[in-house]
Write an enzyme that holds these catalytic residues in place. Structure first.
Site, PDB file in Angstrom:
ATOM      1  N   LYS A 126     -60.144  33.668 -33.815  1.00 51.29           N
ATOM      2  CA  LYS A 126     -61.542  34.189 -33.851  1.00 51.29           C
ATOM      3  C   LYS A 126     -61.439  35.312 -33.571  1.00 51.29           C
ATOM      4  O   LYS A 126     -61.042  35.487 -32.240  1.00 51.29           O
ATOM      5  CB  LYS A 126     -62.356  32.742 -32.960  1.00 51.29           C
ATOM      6  CG  LYS A 126     -63.178  32.968 -33.015  1.00 51.29           C
ATOM      7  CD  LYS A 126     -64.003  31.619 -32.345  1.00 51.29           C
ATOM      8  CE  LYS A 126     -65.150  32.205 -31.652  1.00 51.29           C
ATOM      9  NZ  LYS A 126     -66.028  30.888 -30.858  1.00 51.29           N
TER      10      LYS A 126
ATOM     11  N   LYS B 153     -61.851  32.711 -37.850  1.00 56.37           N
ATOM     12  CA  LYS B 153     -63.258  33.326 -37.988  1.00 56.37           C
ATOM     13  C   LYS B 153     -63.372  34.327 -37.520  1.00 56.37           C
ATOM     14  O   LYS B 153     -63.527  35.096 -36.908  1.00 56.37           O
ATOM     15  CB  LYS B 153     -63.886  32.160 -36.730  1.00 56.37           C
ATOM     16  CG  LYS B 153     -65.648  32.333 -36.955  1.00 56.37           C
ATOM     17  CD  LYS B 153     -65.199  31.222 -35.655  1.00 56.37           C
ATOM     18  CE  LYS B 153     -67.110  31.194 -35.533  1.00 56.37           C
ATOM     19  NZ  LYS B 153     -67.244  30.002 -34.273  1.00 56.37           N
TER      20      LYS B 153
HETATM   21  C1  PBG Z   1     -68.500  29.108 -29.896  1.00 56.44           C
HETATM   22  C2  PBG Z   1     -68.400  29.297 -30.819  1.00 56.44           C
HETATM   23  C3  PBG Z   1     -69.714  30.323 -31.618  1.00 56.44           C
HETATM   24  C4  PBG Z   1     -69.571  29.599 -32.789  1.00 56.44           C
HETATM   25  C5  PBG Z   1     -68.574  28.316 -33.414  1.00 56.44           C
HETATM   26  N1  PBG Z   1     -67.993  27.978 -32.036  1.00 56.44           N
HETATM   27  C6  PBG Z   1     -69.657  31.456 -31.285  1.00 56.44           C
HETATM   28  C7  PBG Z   1     -69.623  32.275 -30.032  1.00 56.44           C
HETATM   29  O1  PBG Z   1     -67.829  32.215 -30.242  1.00 56.44           O
HETATM   30  O2  PBG Z   1     -70.132  33.082 -29.731  1.00 56.44           O
HETATM   31  C8  PBG Z   1     -69.874  30.523 -34.304  1.00 56.44           C
HETATM   32  C9  PBG Z   1     -70.526  29.930 -35.548  1.00 56.44           C
HETATM   33  C10 PBG Z   1     -71.208  30.906 -35.861  1.00 56.44           C
HETATM   34  O3  PBG Z   1     -71.667  31.834 -35.900  1.00 56.44           O
HETATM   35  O4  PBG Z   1     -71.667  30.345 -37.234  1.00 56.44           O
HETATM   36  N2  PBG Z   1     -67.397  28.404 -29.628  1.00 56.44           N
END
Ligand code: PBG
Length: 430
Positions: A298, A351
Site C-alpha cells: 500500500k 493499492k
Molecule cells: C485507510 C484506508 C484508506 C483507503 C482504504 N483504507 C486511505 C488511507 O490510507 O488514507 C483508501 C481507499 C481509496 O482511496 O479508495 N486505512
C-alpha cells in the site's frame, strides 16, 4: 434465495468475457437457452430429449430428394450444383498506392480479424465474481452523496446499504468491504471505538449476515476512521506512529469484526507484523476460518484524496509516509509480500491499482497467493469526471481499466465501479 436468476443465467457463466459490453447481450441470451434446456431435463422432460438425440443418431438421414450416391455421381459427371460466387475484392479508395504486398510470415492482425476470432483468442476475462464492492456507511438514516466521488454515498447502515447490497447481488457481486464514517465524538487518540462490539461496523455486519448469510463481508482493519489524529495508528507526542501498540489495537479490532461475522479482515494500516499478530489473535478466539487479506503493498498515494473526504479521515497533521510505501519503490513490495506470506496472509493486496500494475504483476509472478488490486477513490473519480466532461467514454474506460487490472494479475478487484461494471457485464443498463 441465495442467487438471483441473472446470476445463474449469466454472471457465473464463463461467457462474461471481454470488455465490450454489447457482446455480453448476445452471449447472455445463448446462455439463458442453455440453462432453460438443462432445467427442462431436471423437471422431468428428459425422455423427450433422449428421443430427439437417438433420432438424429441412428444413421438414417432425412430424405430430401437424391441419394448420396446419386449426388456424388452427378458431381463426378460434371453436373456441379451452384453455390454463391466468391465476392469481388472490396475496392480501395481512389488514390490508394498500388504496391507489392509485404512478404510477411506472421501477420498478427489475422487473429484479430473478427469479433469471433477476437473472442476466441482473448487471454483475460472478467466477471462480477472478481469484484469486491467498497461501501461507505454512516449512522444516518439517509444516504449522503460524496462530493468527490460522483455516484457514491455514505449509505444509511440500515436502509441504503441493504438496498445497495441487494442491487449488487442481483448482478453477481456478492462480496463487499465496509468503510465506516465514525461520529467525531467517538474518536480518540487510541481509536478505541474500532473494537466496540456494538460499533457501526460490527452492528452492520450482523445486520447484513442476518439478511444475506452467504454475502462475503470484508472489513478494513486500521485506526484512521476512529482516530482523532486521522492516522492509521497511535501517534506519539513527537509525531511517531507507534507500531507494536497499534498492532495490539488492530488485533482487538479484527477479533471484534470476526465476532460479528466478518469473513475476511483486511489490515490496511501498514504496521509491521500485524498479519501474524492478527492471525494469532483470531485463532486464539476460535476464528480459524476467518481470512486475512493483507494490504501488502500500500503506497503513500495522493489517489486516496476522495476517500479521505468521504470518511473525513484526513490525517490531522503530517502524512502517512512513515508507514505507507514510497511510490518510487518496486523491490520493497517483495519484502512486504514475503513477510505477509510468512505471517499467514490469505490474499495479498496492491493499492492503488492502475498506476501500480507493475507491482500487481510482480506479486502475481512471485507469490502463489491470490492477488487483490484496489482501484482507489482517485482512480474512480478521475474516470467519472472525465466521463461527465465528455472527455472520455466513461463506461468503456471503466471496463478497460478493470480488464487491465485483471491482465496484470489481479484475481479480485476492489472497485467503486463494482455495481456499474457488473451491470454492464450482465448486459443490462442501469
Ligand atoms: C485507510 C484506508 C484508506 C483507503 C482504504 N483504507 C486511505 C488511507 O490510507 O488514507 C483508501 C481507499 C481509496 O482511496 O479508495 N486505512
Amino acid at each position: 434465495m441465495a442467487t438471483t436468476p441473472i446470476f445463474n443465467a449469466s454472471c457465473s457463466f464463463p461467457s462474461t468475457r471481454g470488455i465490450d459490453c454489447k457482446s455480453y447481450v448476445g452471449l447472455r441470451s445463448n446462455v439463458s437457452k442453455v440453462s432453460i434446456a438443462s432445467s427442462r431435463i431436471a423437471s422431468g422432460q428428459r425422455r423427450n430429449l433422449v428421443i430427439r438425440a437417438s433420432e438424429s443418431g441412428n444413421g438414417h438421414a432425412k430424405k430430401l430428394g437424391m441419394s448420396d450416391a446419386e449426388c456424388e455421381a452427378a458431381v463426378a459427371a460434371g453436373n456441379v450444383p451452384e453455390a454463391p460466387p466468391v465476392p469481388p475484392k472490396p475496392a480501395a479508395p481512389a488514390g490508394t498506392p498500388i504496391i507489392q504486398p509485404l512478404n510477411l510470415n506472421r501477420r498478427p492482425r489475422r487473429n484479430r480479424a473478427s469479433p469471433v476470432t477476437r473472442a476466441a483468442f482473448q487471454e483475460t476475462d472478467i466477471s462480477p465474481a472478481n469484484f469486491v464492492y467498497p461501501l461507505f456507511i454512516h449512522e444516518g438514516e439517509e444516504d449522503t452523496p460524496i462530493g468527490a466521488m460522483p455516484g457514491c454515498y455514505r449509505l444509511g447502515w440500515r436502509h441504503g446499504l441493504v438496498q445497495e447490497v441487494a442491487k449488487a447481488r442481483a448482478v453477481g457481486v456478492n462480496s463487499i468491504v465496509l468503510f465506516p464514517k465514525v461520529p467525531e465524538a467517538l474518536k480518540n487518540p487510541t481509536g478505541d471505538e474500532a473494537y466496540n462490539d456494538n460499533g457501526l461496523v460490527p452492528r452492520t455486519i450482523r445486520l447484513l449476515k442476518d439478511k444475506y448469510p452467504d454475502l462475503v463481508i470484508y472489513t478494513d482493519v486500521a485506526l484512521d476512521p476512529y482516530s482523532s489524529d486521522g492516522h492509521d495508528g497511535i501517534v506519539r507526542e513527537d509525531g511517531v506512529i507507534m507500531n507494536d501498540e497499534t498492532v495490539h489495537q488492530l488485533c482487538k479490532q479484527a477479533v471484534s469484526q470476526a465476532r460479528a461475522g466478518a469473513d475476511v479482515v483486511s489490515p490496511s494500516d501498514m504496521m509491521d507484523g500485524r498479519v501474524g499478530a492478527i492471525r494469532a489473535a483470531l485463532d486464539a478466539e476460535g476464528f480459524q476460518n476467518v481470512s486475512i487479506m493483507s494490504y501488502t503493498a500500500k503506497y503513500a498515494s495522493s489517489f486516496y484524496g476522495p476517500f479521505r473526504e468521504a470518511l473525513d479521515s484526513n490525517p490531522r497533521f503530517g502524512d502517512k509516509k512513515t508507514y505507507q510505501m514510497n511510490p518510487a519503490n518496486y523491490r520493497e513490495a517483495l519484502i512486504e509480500a514475503r513477510e505477509d506470506e510468512a505471517e499467514g496472509a490469505d490474499i495479498l493486496l496492491v493499492k492503488p491499482g492502475l498506476p501500480y500494475l507493475d507491482i500487481i504483476r510482480l506479486l502475481r509472478d512471485k507469490s502463489p497467493l491470490p492477488i487483490a488490486a484496489y482501484q482507489v477513490s482517485g482512480e474512480y473519480s478521475m474516470i467519472k469526471a472525465g466521463g461527465v466532461l465528455k472527455m472520455i467514454d466513461e463506461e468503456k474506460v471503466m471496463m478497460e481499466s478493470l480488464m487491465c487490472l485483471r491482465r496484470a494479475g489481479a484475481d479480485i478487484i476492489l472497485t467503486y465501479f463494482a455495481l456499474q461494471a457488473a451491470t454492464c457485464l450482465c448486459g443490462e443498463k442501469r
